[in-house]
Design a protein around this motif. Structure first.
Motif, PDB file in Angstrom:
ATOM      1  N   SER A 402       0.811  -1.218   0.000  1.00 35.24           N
ATOM      2  CA  SER A 402       0.000   0.000   0.000  1.00 35.24           C
ATOM      3  C   SER A 402       0.841   1.263   0.000  1.00 35.24           C
ATOM      4  CB  SER A 402      -0.932   0.016   1.220  1.00 35.24           C
ATOM      5  OG  SER A 402      -0.172  -0.023   2.419  1.00 35.24           O
ATOM      6  N   GLU A 403       2.145   1.191   0.284  1.00 38.78           N
ATOM      7  CA  GLU A 403       2.958   2.400   0.287  1.00 38.78           C
ATOM      8  C   GLU A 403       4.400   2.044  -0.079  1.00 38.78           C
ATOM      9  OE1 GLU A 403       3.960   2.426   5.065  1.00 38.78           O
ATOM     10  OE2 GLU A 403       2.715   3.994   4.190  1.00 38.78           O
ATOM     11  N   ILE A 404       5.124   3.079  -0.564  1.00 40.25           N
ATOM     12  CA  ILE A 404       6.528   2.887  -0.980  1.00 40.25           C
ATOM     13  C   ILE A 404       7.417   2.847   0.260  1.00 40.25           C
ATOM     14  CG2 ILE A 404       8.408   3.909  -2.298  1.00 40.25           C
ATOM     15  CD1 ILE A 404       6.306   5.174  -4.105  1.00 40.25           C
ATOM     16  N   ASP A 405       8.331   1.915   0.274  1.00 46.73           N
ATOM     17  CA  ASP A 405       9.243   1.775   1.415  1.00 46.73           C
ATOM     18  C   ASP A 405      10.448   2.696   1.187  1.00 46.73           C
ATOM     19  OD1 ASP A 405      10.746   1.077   3.562  1.00 46.73           O
ATOM     20  OD2 ASP A 405      10.691  -1.099   3.194  1.00 46.73           O
ATOM     21  N   PHE A 406      10.305   3.995   1.550  1.00 42.75           N
ATOM     22  CA  PHE A 406      11.372   4.969   1.335  1.00 42.75           C
ATOM     23  C   PHE A 406      12.569   4.693   2.251  1.00 42.75           C
ATOM     24  CE2 PHE A 406       7.890   7.434  -0.530  1.00 42.75           C
ATOM     25  CZ  PHE A 406       8.492   7.898  -1.694  1.00 42.75           C
ATOM     26  N   ALA A 407      12.328   4.095   3.392  1.00 38.05           N
ATOM     27  CA  ALA A 407      13.455   3.790   4.288  1.00 38.05           C
ATOM     28  C   ALA A 407      14.410   2.805   3.620  1.00 38.05           C
ATOM     29  CB  ALA A 407      12.913   3.229   5.606  1.00 38.05           C
ATOM     30  N   GLU A 408      13.859   1.759   2.965  1.00 29.12           N
ATOM     31  CA  GLU A 408      14.707   0.789   2.274  1.00 29.12           C
ATOM     32  C   GLU A 408      15.425   1.438   1.097  1.00 29.12           C
ATOM     33  OE1 GLU A 408      13.666  -3.548   0.631  1.00 29.12           O
ATOM     34  OE2 GLU A 408      13.053  -1.911  -0.681  1.00 29.12           O
ATOM     35  N   LEU A 409      14.714   2.270   0.325  1.00 26.50           N
ATOM     36  CA  LEU A 409      15.340   2.909  -0.825  1.00 26.50           C
ATOM     37  C   LEU A 409      16.454   3.858  -0.388  1.00 26.50           C
ATOM     38  CD1 LEU A 409      12.130   3.709  -2.942  1.00 26.50           C
ATOM     39  CD2 LEU A 409      13.760   1.837  -3.262  1.00 26.50           C
ATOM     40  N   THR A 410      16.260   4.574   0.715  1.00 30.64           N
ATOM     41  CA  THR A 410      17.297   5.491   1.220  1.00 30.64           C
ATOM     42  C   THR A 410      18.562   4.714   1.620  1.00 30.64           C
ATOM     43  OG1 THR A 410      15.574   7.002   2.006  1.00 30.64           O
ATOM     44  CG2 THR A 410      17.774   7.258   2.944  1.00 30.64           C
ATOM     45  N   GLU A 411      18.382   3.569   2.294  1.00 32.16           N
ATOM     46  CA  GLU A 411      19.551   2.761   2.667  1.00 32.16           C
ATOM     47  C   GLU A 411      20.286   2.265   1.427  1.00 32.16           C
ATOM     48  OE1 GLU A 411      18.228  -0.341   5.183  1.00 32.16           O
ATOM     49  OE2 GLU A 411      17.682   0.991   6.857  1.00 32.16           O
ATOM     50  N   ASN A 412      19.513   1.858   0.396  1.00 34.45           N
ATOM     51  CA  ASN A 412      20.143   1.371  -0.836  1.00 34.45           C
ATOM     52  C   ASN A 412      20.963   2.467  -1.513  1.00 34.45           C
ATOM     53  OD1 ASN A 412      18.844  -1.000  -0.282  1.00 34.45           O
ATOM     54  ND2 ASN A 412      17.202  -0.689  -1.790  1.00 34.45           N
ATOM     55  N   ILE A 413      20.366   3.677  -1.600  1.00 33.48           N
ATOM     56  CA  ILE A 413      21.074   4.797  -2.256  1.00 33.48           C
ATOM     57  C   ILE A 413      22.358   5.139  -1.496  1.00 33.48           C
ATOM     58  CG2 ILE A 413      20.899   7.262  -2.790  1.00 33.48           C
ATOM     59  CD1 ILE A 413      17.875   6.773  -3.231  1.00 33.48           C
ATOM     60  N   ASN A 414      22.239   5.273  -0.167  1.00 35.95           N
ATOM     61  CA  ASN A 414      23.418   5.637   0.635  1.00 35.95           C
ATOM     62  C   ASN A 414      24.524   4.572   0.507  1.00 35.95           C
ATOM     63  OD1 ASN A 414      22.140   7.943   1.469  1.00 35.95           O
ATOM     64  ND2 ASN A 414      21.336   7.033   3.360  1.00 35.95           N
ATOM     65  N   SER A 415      24.105   3.301   0.414  1.00 32.72           N
ATOM     66  CA  SER A 415      25.097   2.232   0.299  1.00 32.72           C
ATOM     67  C   SER A 415      25.872   2.327  -1.015  1.00 32.72           C
ATOM     68  CB  SER A 415      24.399   0.863   0.404  1.00 32.72           C
ATOM     69  OG  SER A 415      25.316  -0.184   0.199  1.00 32.72           O
ATOM     70  N   VAL A 416      25.165   2.609  -2.129  1.00 30.17           N
ATOM     71  CA  VAL A 416      25.808   2.698  -3.442  1.00 30.17           C
ATOM     72  C   VAL A 416      26.679   3.945  -3.533  1.00 30.17           C
ATOM     73  CG1 VAL A 416      25.386   2.880  -5.918  1.00 30.17           C
ATOM     74  CG2 VAL A 416      23.992   1.355  -4.521  1.00 30.17           C
TER      75      VAL A 416
END
Length: 487
Positions: A402-416
């Motif tokens: 029902s909603e976008i998991d921005f917390a997961e996407l933020t961790e992915n971006i910071n990791s890359v």
């Protein structure tokens, strides 16, 4: 009559007469100018909205020359209607209401016009017409038949002598010169100027008479009401009144084909004479339309007379007056009971009784909303739920759908971004595949638009697998990150 009684009578006239009320008005010039321009012609009526619009346009120009307030035409018309200068009636041909000038309004404007351009009253033609009227009245009212015969013979001899002079070509029988003819025309038109006010006055008098007759029916008992007896016997009380008989005689004369044709022939003959070439265009038009104005005004008042007479008969024969009598008696009893109570209670005090209005409020058909029972169907009645075990993993999956998991996407971006100087959305997806399918892609692009950069000159291909497992691609402008994100 003494000076005191005469002064008191004039004071009452000043207070009650609508014509004098208009002549005393502060904005008389504006009132007379606008009303004469829009309603001054005989039989003119205007829709209320059209008149408001026209006078509003006039006020825009008049404010440059007169000290006027910012009041609208509607406010002015309301004041003039309360002053009995304007008459508002329901429109017969369409919905809405119309405005027209009252008899007082016509009289006041005519007085102003006569003051602005005084008519010549001491003219030879007027004196001749006055002498003819006096002589004819003396003959018609003489009860002595021998004197009447003598007067008629003298008149016949005078006419025979005139006929003989015309046949001989006697210079004493020459036609009127141009100056005298113009005076006669002015006299005729001056008499015609009062016709609109006369028609309005007769119509208002018929309305008063109709109202008085209905009041007399309500005030008297059946056995004592002469009005009821005469209406049941078929007597037209309005037409048989003095005003009704006078108007009926006038109307019959106007509508008589022979008289009407003779009148029109006379007007046509006058307009063909040489002297008529010196008449103004407005004067010639007034002469040409004189009979039509009289017919239109007479026809209108006749319709009103017939409508009142028919309504009064219907009111009596349907016995509606009995219901109104009961209502009148109840109202009088209520007023008699309220008089002593008014010393103890105010009109707005609570008395413990609620009254419902006997009529419904009027509104547009477009305001009506149809009742749809389905809109109020709440479905089957809810039952009581039984106890069950909660699967937190399933709840998390539902929340992720029902909603976008921005917390997961933020961790992915910071990791890359930590391992490289610059990372695009395609780089992030290549390292961390989209766990929410298209939602993850949309979330990355949203974060790149807010915290990253857009390279409008280059494009890249994004690849991800949807929640159904099918791989999809999209070509978009290159979005990239140069530093980590903190939400």
């Amino acid at each position: 009559m003494s000076a005191l009684s005469s002064a008191l009578a004039y004071r009452r006239l000043l207070e009650s007469n609508a014509t004098l009320r208009m002549l005393r008005a502060d904005n008389l010039a504006v009132m007379a100018g606008t009303l004469d321009a829009h309603l001054g012609k005989p039989g003119t009526r205007m829709n209320t909205e059209d008149l408001h619009e026209s006078i509003d346009a006039d006020l825009e120009e008049l404010r440059d020359h007169f000290d006027l307030s910012l009041r609208t035409a509607k406010a002015y018309c309301d004041d003039w209607r309360r002053a009995e200068i304007l008459v508002r009636r329901p429109a017969t041909a369409a919905r809405g209401e119309t405005y027209e000038l009252s008899a007082a309004g016509f009289d006041a404007i005519l007085m102003l016009e006569q003051l602005r351009t005084p008519p010549q009253t001491a003219t030879e033609s007027r004196l001749v017409r006055l002498a003819q009227s006096v002589r004819q009245l003396a003959i018609d009212t003489d009860p002595d038949s021998s004197r009447r015969l003598a007067s008629l013979r003298a008149e016949r001899d005078r006419i025979d002598a005139e006929i003989a002079r015309v046949r001989r070509g006697d210079p004493r029988s020459v036609v009127l010169d141009r100056r005298r003819a113009n005076e006669r025309v002015s006299d005729i038109l001056q008499q015609a100027q009062g016709l609109p006010a006369d028609f309005a006055r007769v119509r208002a008098r018929f309305e008063e008479l109709n109202q008085d007759l209905r009041i007399s029916i309500l005030a008297a008992e059946d056995s004592q009401s002469q009005v009821l007896d005469e209406v049941f016997r078929g007597v037209d009380l309005i037409e048989s009144s003095d005003e009704g008989r006078t108007f009926s005689a006038f109307s019959a004369l106007v509508r008589d084909p022979e008289q009407s044709a003779a009148f029109d022939d006379g007007i046509a003959a006058i307009l063909d004479r040489d002297f008529s070439a010196t008449l103004s265009l407005a004067t010639r038009r007034s002469l040409r339309t004189l009979m039509r104005q009289m017919k239109d005004g007479s026809h209108e008042v006749s319709d009103i007379l017939t409508e009142f007479a028919r309504g009064l008969r219907r009111y009596v024969h349907s016995h509606e007056f009995q219901r109104d009598r009961v209502m009148r008696t109840l109202l009088q009893e209520g007023l008699a009971a309220a008089a002593p109570v008014s010393q103890e209670l105010k009109p707005y005090d609570e008395i413990g009784i609620d009254l419902e209005l006997s009529s419904v409020s009027l509104g547009s058909v477009g305001e009506v909303i149809l009742h749809d029972p389905e809109e109020f169907n709440a479905g089957a009645e809810l039952g009581e739920a039984t106890d069950s075990e909660i699967d937190f993993a399933e709840l998390i999956a539902v929340a992720r759908e029902s909603e976008i998991d921005f917390a997961e996407l933020t961790e992915n971006i910071n990791s890359v971004v930590t391992s490289t100087h610059e990372a695009s959305v395609a780089d992030v997806l290549e390292t961390f595949p989209a766990t929410q399918g298209l939602a993850s892609v949309v979330g990355l692009l949203s974060l790149a638009s807010t915290y990253g950069h857009v390279d409008v000159g280059n494009r890249e291909i994004l690849t991800w697998a949807g929640v159904d497992g099918i791989v999809r691609t999209a070509a978009i402008r290159r979005h990239y990150f140069t530093e980590g994100i903190t939400l």
